[in-house]
Write a protein that holds these residues in place. Structure first.
Motif: not given
Length: 146
Positions: A9-14, A102-103, A56-62
């Motif tokens: 989980t990371r801050p969103a980017r544009l 996320l929470m 929330a991003e998977t290891a393959d970038g999804r």
């Protein structure tokens, strides 16, 4: 950033907006999201002080989930409180711990802002939030302004 074995989980980017859009569209129950409005709002929310926009991003970038939260000052709590506005996990990824990640991230963020509490409204996921230690504390009222 929060990391599990296969999810970050990371801050969103544009550039994440393209992948969050289908999740936001599936999340909506009271309104029908419109893509131009989503795009305009997404651009405004990324990197806004007092706003938490996570993916929330998977290891393959999804991107398989997102969370939108904010803080604001109150009188009753003697300062800031935090509010989770939206949490959504891809239907195929639910019950895998992504919502909890996320929470957890949102809770750490809220504490870092000195928020007295973190709150949210939910009609469909009450048992999930109860399992995370949240308590049912109010009735949510809404008036649609057309």
């Amino acid at each position: 950033m929060c990391v599990s074995d296969s999810i970050v989980t990371r801050p969103a980017r544009l550039e994440d907006g393209e992948y969050v859009w289908p999740l936001a569209r599936a999340f909506a129950t009271s309104f029908t999201p419109e893509r131009p409005a989503f795009d305009a709002t997404w651009k405004q929310l990324v990197d806004v002080p007092g706003t938490l926009l996570l993916v929330a991003e998977t290891a393959d970038g999804r991107i398989v989930g997102y969370l939108l939260g904010s803080t604001h000052l109150t009188f009753l709590a003697n300062g800031p409180v935090a509010w989770v506005e939206e949490v959504m996990v891809d239907e195929t990824q639910r019950q895998s711990g992504i919502g909890r990640l996320l929470m957890d991230h949102a809770e750490r963020w809220a504490k870092s802002t000195d928020a007295a509490y973190l709150t949210l409204a939910s009609r469909r996921a009450g048992p999930f939030y109860l399992a995370l230690g949240y308590e049912d504390s109010a009735v949510f009222f809404k008036k649609t302004l057309a």
